[in-house]
Structures are given as structure tokens and as C-alpha cells.
Design an enzyme around this catalytic site. Structure first.
Site, PDB file in Angstrom:
ATOM      1  N   SER A 416      -0.348  -1.651   8.398  1.00 30.67           N
ATOM      2  CA  SER A 416       0.698  -1.979   7.437  1.00 30.67           C
ATOM      3  C   SER A 416       0.123  -2.677   6.200  1.00 30.67           C
ATOM      4  CB  SER A 416       1.725  -2.896   8.110  1.00 30.67           C
ATOM      5  OG  SER A 416       2.904  -2.968   7.374  1.00 30.67           O
ATOM      6  N   GLN A 495      -0.273   1.209  -1.906  1.00 32.34           N
ATOM      7  CA  GLN A 495       1.122   0.840  -2.136  1.00 32.34           C
ATOM      8  C   GLN A 495       1.234   0.262  -3.542  1.00 32.34           C
ATOM      9  OE1 GLN A 495       3.100  -2.819  -0.577  1.00 32.34           O
ATOM     10  NE2 GLN A 495       4.275  -1.403   0.712  1.00 32.34           N
ATOM     11  N   TYR A 576      11.072  -7.323  -4.464  1.00 33.37           N
ATOM     12  CA  TYR A 576      10.254  -7.120  -5.652  1.00 33.37           C
ATOM     13  C   TYR A 576      11.027  -6.280  -6.665  1.00 33.37           C
ATOM     14  CZ  TYR A 576       6.691  -9.191  -2.695  1.00 33.37           C
ATOM     15  OH  TYR A 576       6.004 -10.048  -1.880  1.00 33.37           O
ATOM     16  N   ARG A 624       8.807   2.503   0.580  1.00 30.80           N
ATOM     17  CA  ARG A 624       9.205   1.410   1.476  1.00 30.80           C
ATOM     18  C   ARG A 624      10.503   0.801   0.953  1.00 30.80           C
ATOM     19  NH1 ARG A 624       6.023  -3.527   4.445  1.00 30.80           N
ATOM     20  NH2 ARG A 624       5.410  -1.777   5.739  1.00 30.80           N
TER      21      ARG A 624
END
Length: 770
Positions: A416, A495, A576, A624
Site C-alpha cells: 500500500s 500514486q 487531499y 483511490r
């Protein structure tokens, strides 16, 4: 209040005058144990109903609970043992196909018989039983007794009288159910699924005597109303249930006493005692009947309460010890029960699964039964599920490959994304090479970077990495080339994200989410809302700034492609920047980018499209999301499905399903694999592959989730910090040596678990008598 007379074992502070409100199994067993521990006690039980009145028919007790009863009161255990019906099999019928899993081990008896045994034991010991008698008000009992035990059930009036002290939370759920009985014995646990014109209904059945079975019929509230069951009389309702499940019942009728359709309620209390009043059983906590733990928990509460009053020097310490001992066990059981009840609430999601996989999914729904222990119980059944899933012989589900666009992952394990806060000017250095390289060598199918920021202003902390300069791109290329060269078969993903209102903070170990003491940079967000009191207030993004941000994301994606990443994930979670647009709690805009769910999705989708256009067509792209904000008024599971559908329609190859961290006032429901139900729902409703994440800690969890069809990939963070070779060690522990977990050549000598010193002493060969 505590007595001043001589207590049990000579202790003057043990309670001698005990009042118990509620004559169910928990209250009766507590009465018997407390009296048995000190025959001088006066113990009185008040029960508003008659001795033979009870809710439900059969009671299931585990071997663990029976062991406690045997140790504490052999007389009760012997009486129970004479009446128990035992079985090992669970039968699951789905769309005309029945599958059986064995080796489970259950024991049950009639609830009337259980109460009769406990009544007799209480009378033998000298407990006063007052039936059809309302207990005095709790305040009066507390003034006249040393200990008052509230065992008066889910609707406890005693608890409600002191709700200000106990602070109960009662949650009603989405299904209606009714307790019934059949005059024949099922051959084991029976789960039947009926797909009717009104919706899905289910039957839970099990034997409790040689000629009788408990039958519970359950369905969603809307199905219950659509079927007209809310309008039928008692007998008509029972007859309708018998007709719906006629095949399972062999055409026989059902019966009931005091039949009523009800809604299950989960009870949780912040406190379990106040003064000399203590809660026990359903008054303190409830667990859904689908895991059969209500009576079990009540009996175990009684054992613990009696033991603590005997062991502790004062009542105050006894009640504190009772809660300390029982609350973790109850919390774990309630998490499992909630997972089980939510699975049954969502049965339609799984109906299109192959029958064996559906059966496996049902058996593992609570996360207490797992792939590994189900294989121990019934290797033949579990092996058949694995073959149907496509596992080659000897291959655990986690080591089967999975394809995303042009990328085939050799196993289902993902490292992750985890922020390391160890970069300089956004440039990943030797630490990142070693960190990500070690995890790539450790065997995972996909290793993800931390959130890599698309601009200097988009960093969370000064230690965050970026992809907004050529120097950063080359540093990342060094890492991807190492992974591809030294860990062939392992993919590495990036990411991409922007901190939004959660930026300009200290690194985690210096104060998570705390503003920098100096050198802060201005923040931007969907709306000018600080993350928490004391946080910097961001500026609301203008249309021109939104355009600039899209270009920053696209430019970072192009750099990521040049850096050699195999997969790109867009970070739209955890509060975020892009997540801030999706949540109604953080997006208060009144323009085209705020308001309705479709408008809140607009900017994240524009960014996704820009990134997808800049990212090579053959390489996969995931997103995500936070599937719930864990806060009132925020994103819900329903909204998460729509968000996932929207990204999938724009070309997302998978959704990485996380939760929360969007608002500071969240109230997450932590627990083992606690986020996976959200992934499960998105996978089945949005019809898109999902990555499950969140307290998945064992390879057994991964195998269970993959084989049940609740997730396609599983992302693990902390386990990979503890053990960079977590995946290879999982293979070794399962005896797997195949293409899904390849040891690097220099490490192959360590592919077997090292031997340890001998832990067992030689057993004596002879026993010599005197």
C-alpha cells in the site's frame, strides 16, 4: 453500596445482598454462580414474564462457553450435556444448488429446557425466583442491595433509567426477521436463499432437539413490505413463510409463540456500571443472531462477573475488572456480528456468484471463519471452491495472477502507498530506493509509492516526494529500473496527488497534521475550510487555478511514464485536494464544481481524463477513494458506489477503496478488515475491480477476501513495514513454491523458515506407581 458483614472467603467487601433484574439465561446463571460462590448471599431474581415465556426456540453454545460452564458449575454442565443436539455440517442452498461444509462443531438445546435447568439449579442453591413480577425501581434496589445486576434484555428499562450514566447507543438495522420453529430436526445448520418477485428472503435454521428446529426468516424491510407481510395476521404470516421455504421444510408447517416481525438492534454502552448497578447480556450489548452469540455472551458475562466479585477486594474494583475483561471480547464479537448482519442485508450483491463461491462467501462473512481454518475443517469443500475459482493445484488464492489492462500481476498482494516523509526538495533518495526496492524483492505483485505530489505547493510536508521537476523524474527512474532489473515480475506503481487543505504540515513523527512552525506555504482547496482548528485556512480555487492544476497532474503523469512506472493511481481519498471536491463536508462551492454529487465529481473527473490522456494507453490507471467520511452529512457507501461508477465509466481499471481521513471529527469503526465491505459493495454494484485495504494483516485474510470474491487485490501497509518480505514469507508458511512468489536468486537459501531450538521436552515412557 457494600456490606459490612463477613463476605465470601472472609472479605468484608464482597456483596451479600444481590438483586438481579431479568430471568433470562444470563441473569439466572449469574444468580446461580453468585450464590454458589457464597451460600450466605441472598440472591433474588425478578422476571416480569412467566417461567415458560421466552423469545426464540433454540440456543447454540460454543465449546469454549461450555468449557467455562463445566469448570464453574459441573452440575449445570452435566444437565446441559444430557439435552444437547450436536452437529458438524452447514448446508447452503443457492439457486437450487446445495453445498455442504463440515467440521464446524455446534451444540444446541431448546431455550425452554435451558431455562428449566437454570431454574432448577437456582432453586437448589437457594436463589429466590420471582416470576410475573416487576422489579422495584433500580434506585430502590440500589439502596437496599449490595449489587444490582440489570439482565433485562435489549429493551432494558433498568438501563434506560440510568441512560445518562451508561450512555447507550442503539442502532436499528435494515432487515425484518421472525423467530419460528419446525417440528423436525434439520441435519445441520441450514441457510436457504429465496429469490421472490418481491426480493430476496433468507432462512436460517438449525436443530435444537431430536424432533425440532429453530427457523428464522429474514429479509430487507422493503422486501417485507413489498410482499405484504406487514399487512398479514400472525398465522397468515407464518403460513406464508412456510410456503416460501416449502422445499427446505419438506412441506411441513411452521409454528411460533408470540410471533412478531422485528428489527435487530445493536446495543453498545459507553459504561457498564454506575455505583452498584451493572449491566449484563443484551442489556449491555447485542450481537446479531446470524453468529449465534447472544446467549453465549450473556453466559460468559455471568461467569466473568461472578469471578470478578470473588477475586477483587471491593465491588468497585470488581465491576471495573468485569468490564475490562469482557469489553474487548464483546467488541470483537460485535464487529463480527455486524459484518455478518451487513452481509445478509446485502445478499443480492452476491447472488450471481458461482454457487460454491457464494457458499464460501457466506461461511466467511463475519471474518471469524477464514480460508485457512475452513480448509482445516473441510479440505474437500475448500479445495472445490479453489478449483472453481481457478487456483492451480497447490496454489493459494493470493498467488493467482490478475490482469489490469496490459499489466499482469503475478499475485494479489499490493504494498500500500505509505508516506515516508524522507525526500529532499521532492527528490526521492537512497532511502526510497532501499525502502521500495526491499519491498519489491519481498515478493508482492505490485509495490506502490507514497503519494507523489504534482507541485511544490501540493506537498503535505517538506519531506514529501514529487514529480514536478526533471531531477525528480530521474531519481524515480533509478528506483523503477532497480525494481524491474532486480525483482523481475514485480510491478511498481505511482500514486499522484495534491495535499489541498492538508498541506504545509510537519512530518508525521513530529506532529501529524500539525502546521509547520515556520516556512509555511499557502494552501488551496475546493472551499476555504481549515482541516481542523489551528490549521491554515486554504484559498478557494478559481477557474484559472483549476486549469493549472489539471495541467500539473497531466505533466506529472507524463513524467511518471518516462520514469518507468507500470501503473498510476490518482489519489482522490483522505481529504487531499481531489477528495476535498468529492465530499459534501469539504466542498461548499456554488459554481459548476459544487453542490450535487455530479458537480462535485466534475473536477476530479476532469483531472482523471487529463491524466489518462497523458498516461500510456496500455498501462493501467486506478483511483483511490474514501468510501465513507465516517461523519454525518459526508460521503456514504451509496455515494461511493456512484463515485466508483463515474471513474470506471471514464476508464479507471480498478478502484482502491479506502475510507475516512477527510474531516478531523470522523468516528471510524475500526476492526479487522473493517474497510473491505465497502470494497465488496463497489466491486459488485459498480462492476469494477477493487483493491481492498484497511487492517488486512494476515495472508489468511488475503486468501479469504480473494476467494470469497470481495476483492481482486489486497493492499497491506503496516505488515510490509514490519516485514519487507511479507509475501515471500506468506508463501513459505503455506508451503507454496510457484510462479506467484519467486524468491530472488540471492535469497533462495532463505526460502524455508529457519529451524528453532527444541521447545518440547521428552515425554516420559513409563509411569511407575507406588
Amino acid at each position: 453500596m457494600t456490606t459490612t458483614g463477613a463476605g465470601a472467603r472472609g472479605n468484608p467487601h464482597h456483596p451479600l445482598r444481590v438483586a438481579i433484574v431479568g430471568g433470562g439465561p444470563g441473569g439466572l446463571y449469574a444468580a446461580a454462580l453468585l450464590k454458589r460462590l457464597d451460600p450466605r448471599r441472598t440472591v433474588t431474581v425478578w422476571e416480569r414474564n412467566a417461567p415458560t415465556d421466552t423469545f426464540g426456540f433454540g440456543v447454540v453454545l460454543s465449546d469454549e462457553t461450555l468449557g467455562g460452564i463445566e469448570h464453574a458449575d459441573p452440575a449445570v454442565f452435566r444437565a446441559l450435556q444430557r439435552d444437547f443436539v450436536r452437529w458438524d455440517d452447514i448446508h447452503i442452498t443457492h439457486r437450487g444448488t446445495r453445498h455442504t461444509s463440515g467440521g464446524h462443531g455446534f451444540a444446541a438445546l431448546g431455550r425452554h429446557r435451558l431455562l428449566a435447568i437454570l431454574h432448577e439449579r437456582c432453586r437448589d442453591l437457594g436463589v429466590e425466583l420471582r416470576f410475573e413480577s416487576e422489579a422495584p425501581h433500580p434506585s430502590r434496589l440500589m439502596a437496599t442491595h449490595d449489587l444490582v445486576v440489570a439482565a433485562d434484555g435489549v429493551h432494558s428499562t433498568t438501563r434506560e433509567a440510568y441512560a445518562h450514566a451508561f450512555r447507550p447507543r442503539v442502532t436499528a438495522h435494515r432487515c425484518r426477521y421472525i423467530w419460528l420453529a419446525a417440528d423436525f430436526a434439520f441435519e445441520g445448520f441450514r441457510f436457504e436463499i429465496a429469490e421472490t418477485e418481491h426480493g430476496v428472503m433468507q432462512l436460517h435454521g438449525y436443530p435444537y432437539a431430536a424432533d425440532a428446529s429453530t427457523v428464522i426468516v429474514e429479509m430487507r424491510e422493503e422486501v417485507w413490505r413489498a410482499a405484504g407481510l406487514d399487512l398479514l395476521g400472525e398465522q397468515e404470516s407464518i403460513e406464508r413463510c412456510a410456503k416460501i421455504f416449502a422445499e427446505a421444510l419438506r412441506g411441513r408447517p411452521l409454528r411460533s409463540h408470540k410471533p412478531a416481525w422485528t428489527t435487530f438492534r445493536t446495543v453498545v454502552n459507553d459504561r457498564w456500571s454506575t455505583g452498584n448497578l451493572v449491566l449484563l447480556g443484551d442489556a449491555a450489548h447485542t450481537a446479531h443472531f446470524s453468529i449465534g452469540s447472544g446467549t453465549k455472551l450473556a453466559v460468559e458475562d455471568a461467569l466473568a462477573l461472578a469471578a470478578c466479585t470473588d477475586e477483587q477486594p471491593t465491588l468497585e474494583r470488581a465491576l471495573a475488572a468485569y468490564k475490562e475483561e469482557r469489553k474487548p471480547v464483546v467488541a470483537s464479537t460485535q464487529r463480527a456480528a455486524r459484518a455478518s448482519l451487513e452481509w445478509f442485508e446485502s445478499v443480492p450483491l452476491h447472488l450471481n456468484q458461482p454457487p460454491r463461491q457464494f457458499a464460501f462467501n457466506l461461511l466467511t462473512r463475519s471474518r471469524r471463519v477464514t480460508h485457512d481454518n475452513l480448509r482445516l475443517r473441510d479440505a474437500r469443500f475448500t479445495g472445490a471452491v479453489e478449483r472453481e475459482f481457478g487456483c492451480p493445484p497447490g496454489t493459494p488464492p493470493m498467488f493467482t495472477p490478475f490482469r489490469l489492462r496490459g499489466l499482469t500481476l503475478r499475485n494479489r498482494v499490493v504494498v500500500s502507498p505509505m508516506d515516508m516523509y524522507s525526500a529532499s526538495d521532492g527528490v526521492p533518495g537512497d532511502f526510497h530506493l532501499v525502502h521500495l526496492g526491499a519491498r519489491a524483492l519481498g515478493g508482492a505483485g505490485l509495490v506502490m509509492t507514497e503519494m507523489v505530489c504534482v507541485s511544490e505547493q501540493g506537498r503535505i510536508t517538506p519531506g514529501c516526494t514529487g514529480l514536478y521537476t526533471g531531477r525528480q523524474t530521474e531519481a524515480w527512474r533509478r528506483i523503477t529500473e532497480f525494481v524491474h532489473r532486480r525483482a523481475p515480475g514485480t510491478a511498481i506503481g505511482v500514486q499522484l496527488g495534491h495535499s489541498g487543505r492538508k498541506g504545509s504540515t510537519r512530518v508525521m513523527w513530529e506532529g501529524m497534521d500539525e502546521p509547520l512552525p515556520e516556512g509555511n506555504w499557502p494552501l488551496v482547496a475546493a472551499s476555504p475550510l481549515p482541516y481542523r482548528p489551528g490549521s491554515q485556512t486554504p484559498r478557494e480555487l478559481s477557474r484559472a487555478q483549476l486549469t493549472d492544476l489539471r495541467e500539473q497532474f497531466a505533466a506529472a503523469a507524463a513524467r511518471a511514464a518516462r520514469a518507468g512506472f507500470d501503473l498510476l493511481e490518482l489519489h482522490c481519498a483522505h481529504g487531499y485536494l481531489l477528495s476535498g471536491f468529492l465530499s459534501p463536508l469539504t466542498n461548499r462551492r456554488t459554481d459548476a464544481y459544487g453542490g450535487s454529487p455530479q458537480k462535485r465529481l466534475r473536477f476530479p473527473l476532469e483531472v482523471f481524463d487529463a491524466v489518462r490522456a497523458a498516461w500510456p494507453e496500455e498501462r493501467p490507471m486506478t483511483v483511490r477513494i474514501s468510501a465513507t467520511d465516517w461523519a454525518e452529512g459526508g460521503t456514504t457507501a451509496d455515494g461511493a458506489v456512484e463515485i466508483a461508477r463515474a471513474f470506471a465509466a471514464h476508464g479507471a481499471d480498478a478502484i482502491d477503496v479506502s475510507t475516512g481521513q477527510v474531516v478531523a471529527g470522523e468516528r471510524p469503526e475500526f476492526g479487522r478488515s473493517y474497510q473491505t465491505p465497502f470494497a465488496d459493495r463497489i466491486r459488485h454494484e459498480a462492476r469494477v475491480p477493487v483493491i481492498a485495504v484497511g487492517a488486512i494483516s494476515s495472508w489468511d485474510d488475503v486468501n479469504s477476501l480473494i476467494l470469497a470474491g470481495r476483492a481482486d487485490l489486497c493492499a497491506l501497509g503496516r505488515p510490509h513495514l514490519y516485514d519487507p518480505h511479507w509475501t515471500l514469507h506468506a508463501a513459505a508458511e503455506q508451503g507454496y513454491d510457484g510462479p506467484g512468489a519467486v524468491w530472488p536468486a540471492p535469497y533462495r537459501a532463505g526460502s524455508r523458515r529457519p529451524r528453532t531450538g527444541r521447545a518440547d521436552a521428552p515425554k516420559p515412557r513409563l509411569t511407575l506407581g507406588r
